[in-house]
Design an enzyme around this catalytic site. Structure first.
Site, PDB file in Angstrom:
ATOM      1  N   GLU A 156       0.824  -1.215   0.000  1.00 26.82           N
ATOM      2  CA  GLU A 156       0.000   0.000   0.000  1.00 26.82           C
ATOM      3  C   GLU A 156       0.855   1.261   0.000  1.00 26.82           C
ATOM      4  O   GLU A 156       0.542   2.239  -0.687  1.00 26.82           O
ATOM      5  CB  GLU A 156      -0.926   0.014   1.225  1.00 26.82           C
ATOM      6  CG  GLU A 156      -2.252  -0.679   1.025  1.00 26.82           C
ATOM      7  CD  GLU A 156      -2.236  -2.145   1.432  1.00 26.82           C
ATOM      8  OE1 GLU A 156      -3.270  -2.803   1.257  1.00 26.82           O
ATOM      9  OE2 GLU A 156      -1.190  -2.620   1.917  1.00 26.82           O
ATOM     10  N   ILE A 188      -2.791  -2.515   5.741  1.00 26.37           N
ATOM     11  CA  ILE A 188      -2.177  -2.019   6.976  1.00 26.37           C
ATOM     12  C   ILE A 188      -0.969  -1.151   6.633  1.00 26.37           C
ATOM     13  O   ILE A 188      -0.160  -1.495   5.765  1.00 26.37           O
ATOM     14  CB  ILE A 188      -1.720  -3.189   7.879  1.00 26.37           C
ATOM     15  CG1 ILE A 188      -2.933  -3.988   8.385  1.00 26.37           C
ATOM     16  CG2 ILE A 188      -0.897  -2.682   9.063  1.00 26.37           C
ATOM     17  CD1 ILE A 188      -3.832  -3.224   9.336  1.00 26.37           C
ATOM     18  N   HIS A 260       4.297  -4.365  11.557  1.00 17.50           N
ATOM     19  CA  HIS A 260       5.036  -3.711  10.479  1.00 17.50           C
ATOM     20  C   HIS A 260       6.516  -3.508  10.773  1.00 17.50           C
ATOM     21  O   HIS A 260       7.368  -4.000  10.052  1.00 17.50           O
ATOM     22  CB  HIS A 260       4.408  -2.357  10.132  1.00 17.50           C
ATOM     23  CG  HIS A 260       5.201  -1.581   9.121  1.00 17.50           C
ATOM     24  ND1 HIS A 260       5.103  -1.821   7.770  1.00 17.50           N
ATOM     25  CD2 HIS A 260       6.141  -0.608   9.266  1.00 17.50           C
ATOM     26  CE1 HIS A 260       5.941  -1.015   7.132  1.00 17.50           C
ATOM     27  NE2 HIS A 260       6.575  -0.270   8.016  1.00 17.50           N
ATOM     28  N   GLU A 411       8.557  14.282 -13.716  1.00 20.14           N
ATOM     29  CA  GLU A 411       9.995  14.382 -13.458  1.00 20.14           C
ATOM     30  C   GLU A 411      10.520  13.256 -12.570  1.00 20.14           C
ATOM     31  O   GLU A 411      11.575  12.671 -12.851  1.00 20.14           O
ATOM     32  CB  GLU A 411      10.331  15.741 -12.822  1.00 20.14           C
ATOM     33  CG  GLU A 411      10.158  16.939 -13.733  1.00 20.14           C
ATOM     34  CD  GLU A 411       8.748  17.499 -13.717  1.00 20.14           C
ATOM     35  OE1 GLU A 411       8.510  18.529 -14.368  1.00 20.14           O
ATOM     36  OE2 GLU A 411       7.868  16.893 -13.039  1.00 20.14           O
ATOM     37  N   HIS A 461      18.116  26.171 -17.928  1.00 12.50           N
ATOM     38  CA  HIS A 461      17.528  27.342 -17.278  1.00 12.50           C
ATOM     39  C   HIS A 461      18.051  27.429 -15.850  1.00 12.50           C
ATOM     40  O   HIS A 461      17.308  27.369 -14.874  1.00 12.50           O
ATOM     41  CB  HIS A 461      16.003  27.269 -17.305  1.00 12.50           C
ATOM     42  CG  HIS A 461      15.421  27.270 -18.700  1.00 12.50           C
ATOM     43  ND1 HIS A 461      15.711  26.298 -19.625  1.00 12.50           N
ATOM     44  CD2 HIS A 461      14.561  28.130 -19.312  1.00 12.50           C
ATOM     45  CE1 HIS A 461      15.068  26.549 -20.750  1.00 12.50           C
ATOM     46  NE2 HIS A 461      14.366  27.665 -20.596  1.00 12.50           N
ATOM     47  N   HIS A 473      10.965  30.018 -11.077  1.00  9.95           N
ATOM     48  CA  HIS A 473      11.748  29.302 -12.087  1.00  9.95           C
ATOM     49  C   HIS A 473      13.237  29.652 -12.034  1.00  9.95           C
ATOM     50  O   HIS A 473      14.006  29.190 -12.886  1.00  9.95           O
ATOM     51  CB  HIS A 473      11.203  29.605 -13.483  1.00  9.95           C
ATOM     52  CG  HIS A 473       9.937  28.870 -13.814  1.00  9.95           C
ATOM     53  ND1 HIS A 473       8.829  28.891 -12.987  1.00  9.95           N
ATOM     54  CD2 HIS A 473       9.606  28.079 -14.869  1.00  9.95           C
ATOM     55  CE1 HIS A 473       7.875  28.161 -13.532  1.00  9.95           C
ATOM     56  NE2 HIS A 473       8.316  27.650 -14.669  1.00  9.95           N
TER      57      HIS A 473
END
Length: 661
Positions: A156, A188, A260, A411, A461, A473
Site C-alpha cells: 500500500e 495495513i 510492520h 519528473e 535554465h 523558475h
C-alpha cells in the site's frame, strides 16, 4: 511441488523472524505475510540462475517494499545465491550482506536499492522499458535472445506514493507487458488500517492506466502460478492483487500495524513458532525439504542459462555485426571508449554566442551519432531543454526501437525510469528538465548516487537569467543542493566549447550520476589563456584569464559567471586578476593540493580568492577568507528581463569589479 514451496515459505518465515529478533530491529510483517509469493517466484515462476546473478536474460525481481528486506535475503539464501546463513544471522550489522534495506551492489541477487517507497516499482518500469527496447534492437526470427520479465512486490505504501502513479501511468501508456506487479493487499500501514487515509479503488485506478488487473490469494501457491502465467500472456502490464495478512503466522501481531516495523519480541517469536509448527527452542530453522528443493532445482536453473547461451552463440555467429554492437552496448556504463573516440564534436570560434543548452544539443547529437545506445528524453520539455535527437524515432508501443523517450510531465518517474534503464544494462540513459524542477526528481537522483548509476541529468535554465518567469523558475539554491548529494558530479560549463567537454566527461564517468547545468541565455565563446584547457578541464577547473604569474586575486567562477568575471577583471586594470572556470566544483576540490594551487596561482588561504556564482554562497565559504568575497545571490529572484533582474539583485560585472577593488 506445492508442498516443497510451502516448506520454502515456512523457512522464509523462520529465518526472517529470528534475524529481526536477533538484530532487535527490522520489519517482520511483510516477510511473514508474503512468504508464499517469494517461494513461488524463485521456485517456479522466474527464469533465473542463482549461480550467475548477472545473467543478461534473467527475470528481474524488485522488492519495492524494501523495508521487508528479510523476505528477499531469506529466499536468496535458500535459492542458492551468495547470501550465507551467517549473513542472515548478522542482519542489519556492519559487513553483513543483509543490510537494513536492499542495497544494489552489496548483495548478490538484489537488482536495485529499495526502501524509499514507490521507487522500486517506478524503477522496474525502466527495466521493463529497457527489455522492450533491447528486444526490438536485437531479436531476430528464431532468436529471442532478449525475452524476460520484471516482477515487483509492492505494498500500500508504494501505491500511495505519487511516483508510483506517474510511473504506472507511463507503463500503461507504453504497454509494457513484460512488467508484472504483485500487490501485497493487507490494508495495513504504520499508523493502522489504510482506511484512515487510503480508500480509493486500486483496481479501477490501474485499469484507467491501461493495466490488466488480476486477483488472488497470497497463500494459494498454484493460484499465484496461474495468475503469473496469465499476466505473461497479456500485452499490458499486469497488477496482481493478492489478499494477504501482515505478520501471518505470528498470533500476537498478525493483521495489525504492530507487525510492520518492530521485532516480535521473545514471547511473540515463541508464539509464532508454535503456531507455525516450528520448534520454539530453536532459531534459524530451515526445512530440509526447502533445501532439497533448491538443490534439485540448481541443475534446471543452470540449464535455463545454458540453453540461452547456446542460442546466443548461434545468434552471434549469424549476426556478427549485431554481436559487436551488443558488446559495445554492454560496456561499463553503457558507453565504450571506442565509440566515444569516434564522436565528431562541434567546434566554435571565439566570440560566437549561443546558450549552453543549445551547445549541449549539438554535443548530445554528436555523441548520439557515435553511441547508438545513448537513450533518453525530457519531461515534456524537448525544445526548451534542447535534447531532441536528430533522426531518432520516439519510443512507442509501435516503435519499440525508438531511442527518444517522451516521459510526459513526470519528473520523478522520469529519473526513476532512467535508473531502471541503466540498471538493466545495454544503454546509457539521460533525462532532462528545468533545473528548478530537480527538486521534483531529487529522491531518484539520490538513488542514482547511492547505486552508483551514471544517469545523465540535463538541467537547463540554471539561474536568475531565466528572467521573466520569475523566482519560481530561478533556481538560486539548486546548485548547492545538488552538490550536497554525495557521489553526484555537477558540470556547469561557461560556454559552448566547455559544454562539449562536459558531455564527454559525463559519458566517461561510470560510477555515479552527472548533472549538466545549462544556460537559457546566450553566452560568448571565451578566449582561453590555458592552451591545454581541454585537458586541464578534466581536473574540474582551468585558467581562462591568467592575470600574470602571481595574481593579486583569483576569481573562481562557474557557468555564465565566468564571462562576468572576465569583464570584471578588465574593469580593475590596476590589479592582477586571474579568472578560473570551475567546470565541476567537487571534481576540482578532489584534486591534489599542489594542482589546486597551480591553477589558483598561489596558496589556498593566503592568496585572495573570490567566488562568483549566480546562486547561494553555500559550499563556497571555504574558498574565501572573507564572506564578502563570495559573490553570490542569497535571496529569491524577481520577474523581469534577465539584465534588469541582475541589476536589481546587484549581480553585475560592475558590482563584482567594485568588490575586487
Amino acid at each position: 511441488m506445492e508442498n516443497q514451496l510451502k516448506a520454502v515459505a515456512l523457512s522464509i518465515r523462520s529465518l526472517s523472524m529470528d534475524a529481526i529478533q536477533k538484530a532487535n530491529s527490522g520489519h517482520p510483517g511483510l516477510p511473514l505475510g508474503a512468504a508464499e509469493l517469494a517461494a513461488a517466484l524463485y521456485g517456479s515462476i522466474m527464469r533465473h540462475n542463482p549461480k550467475n546473478p548477472a545473467w543478461k536474460n534473467r527475470d528481474r525481481f524488485v522488492l519495492s517494499a524494501g523495508h521487508g528486506s528479510m523476505l528477499l535475503y531469506a529466499i536468496l539464501h535458500l535459492a542458492g545465491y551468495g547470501v550465507s546463513l551467517d549473513d542472515i544471522k548478522r542482519f542489519r550489522q556492519p559487513g553483513s550482506r543483509c543490510p537494513g534495506h536492499p542495497e544494489y551492489g552489496w548483495t548478490p541477487g538484489v537488482e536495485m536499492t529499495t526502501g524509499p517507497l514507490g521507487q522500486g516499482l517506478s524503477t522496474a518500469v525502466g527495466m521493463a522499458l529497457a527489455e522492450s527496447m533491447l528486444a526490438a534492437k536485437y531479436n531476430e526470427p528464431g532468436y529471442k535472445i532478449v525475452d524476460h520479465y520484471t516482477y515487483v512486490l509492492a505494498g500500500e505504501g508504494c501505491l500511495m506514493e505519487g511516483v508510483a502513479s506517474e510511473a504506472s501511468s507511463f507503463a500503461g501508456h507504453n504497454k509494457l507487458g513484460k512488467l508484472i506487479v504483485f500487490y501485497d493487499e493487507n490494508h495495513i500501514t504504520i499508523d493502522g488500517s489504510t482506511d484512515i487515509a487510503f480508500t480509493e479503488d486500486i483496481a479501477k485506478r490501474y485499469e484507467a492506466y491501461g493495466w490488466q488487473i488480476l486477483r488472488g490469494d497470497m497463500y494459494n501457491i498454484p493460484e499465484i502460478e496461474k495468475l503469473a502465467a496469465a499476466a505473461r500472456l497479456d500485452p499490458r502490464p499486469s497488477l496482481i492483487m493478492l489478499k494477504s495478512v501482515i505478520g501471518k503466522g505470528a498470533p500476537t501481531v498478525a493483521g495489525t500495524a504492530k507487525a510492520h516495523g518492530a521485532p516480535l519480541g521473545a514471547e511473540g517469536v515463541a508464539a509464532a513458532k508454535k503456531a507455525l509448527g516450528l520448534d520454539p527452542e530453536k532459531d534459524f530453522q530451515i526445512q530440509p525439504e526447502a533445501l532439497e528443493f533448491f538443490e534439485k532445482k540448481a541443475a534446471s536453473f543452470a540449464q535455463m542459462e545454458a540453453e540461452w547461451n547456446a542460442l546466443f552463440e548461434k545468434w552471434a555467429a549469424e549476426y556478427p555485426a549485431k554481436k559487436k554492437a551488443w558488446d559495445e552496448d554492454f560496456a561499463e556504463g553503457g558507453v565504450s571508449a571506442k565509440r566515444l573516440q569516434a564522436a565528431v564534436l562541434p567546434e566554435y570560434e571565439a566570440g560566437a554566442s549561443l546558450a549552453t543548452r543549445t551547445a549541449s544539443n549539438n554535443a548530445l547529437n554528436a555523441f548520439a551519432a557515435a553511441v547508438p545506445n545513448l537513450t533518453g528524453g525530457s519531461a515534456d520539455l524537448q525544445g526548451p531543454n534542447a535534447v531532441g535527437l536528430k533522426g531518432a524515432a520516439a519510443y512507442t508501443p509501435q516503435t519499440p526501437d525508438g531511442r527518444y523517450i517522451h516521459f510526459g510531465i513526470r519528473e520523478f518517474a522520469m529519473a526513476a525510469i532512467c535508473n531502471g534503464i541503466q540498471l538493466h544494462g545495454g544503454f546509457r540513459a539521460f533525462c532532462a528538465t528545468f533545473m528548478v524542477f530537480a527538486d521534483y526528481l531529487r529522491p531518484a537522483l539520490r538513488l542514482s548516487a547511492l547505486m552508483q548509476q551514471p544517469v545523465i541529468y540535463v538541467l537547463t535554465h540554471d539561474s536568475i537569467y531565466v528572467g521573466e518567469d520569475g523566482p519560481t523558475h530561478q533556481p538560486v539554491e539548486t546548485l548547492a543542493s545538488l552538490r550536497a548529494i554525495p557521489n553526484v558530479r555537477l558540470f556547469r560549463p561557461a560556454d559552448a566549447e566547455e559544454t562539449a567537454v562536459a558531455w564527454k566527461l559525463a559519458l566517461q564517468h561510470t560510477d555515479g550520476p552527472v548533472c549538466l547545468a545549462l544556460s537559457r541565455q546566450n553566452l560568448p565563446v571565451l578566449e582561453k589563456d590555458d592552451p591545454d584547457w581541454k585537458h586541464t578541464a578534466e581536473c574540474g577547473a582551468y585558467i581562462v584569464r591568467k592575470g600574470g604569474e602571481k595574481p593579486d586575486i583569483t576569481i573562481l567562477a562557474t557557468g555564465s559567471e565566468v564571462e562576468m568575471a572576465v569583464r570584471a577583471a578588465e574593469l580593475v586594470p590596476e590589479k592582477h586578476v586571474r579568472v578560473v572556470s570551475v567546470l565541476s566544483k567537487e571534481l576540482f576540490e578532489s584534486q591534489p593540493e599542489k594542482l589546486i594551487e597551480t591553477i589558483l596561482g598561489g596558496k589556498r588561504g593566503v592568496l585572495r580568492t573570490v567566488t562568483a556564482e549566480a546562486g547561494v554562497r553555500m559550499g563556497w565559504e571555504g574558498w574565501t577568507q572573507n564572506p564578502a568575497d563570495n559573490f553570490s545571490i542569497n535571496r529569491f529572484g524577481e520577474s523581469g528581463p534577465a539584465k534588469l533582474v541582475a541589476e536589481e539583485l546587484g549581480f553585475t560585472a560592475e558590482k563584482l569589479a567594485a568588490l575586487l577593488k
